[in-house]
Scaffold this motif. Sequence first.
Motif: not given
Length: 81
Positions: A1-5
């Motif tokens: 999720m941090s990658r997409a954020f």
Amino acid sequence: MSRAFFLAVGLFVMFLGVQTLAVQRFVLKAHESPPAQVSRSGAASAGSNKVLEPPPWAPWSLMATGAVVSLYAVTLPINRK
């Protein structure tokens, strides 16, 4: 999720830099409940408008920051479970 954020934030900042490169000034209008004052010439008063003029270095620094954050997002490892 941090990658997409981080990818979303990087692209947003990069597109904001492209937008400030293309636009010389931003005019923000304030919402007023009473109608605007009309002068004798027929033009509405522009006293409640706020004008933002980005400095010349802002577009380039925004695009560079967005590119760095986007590249950081691409290099993050994928956590699959």
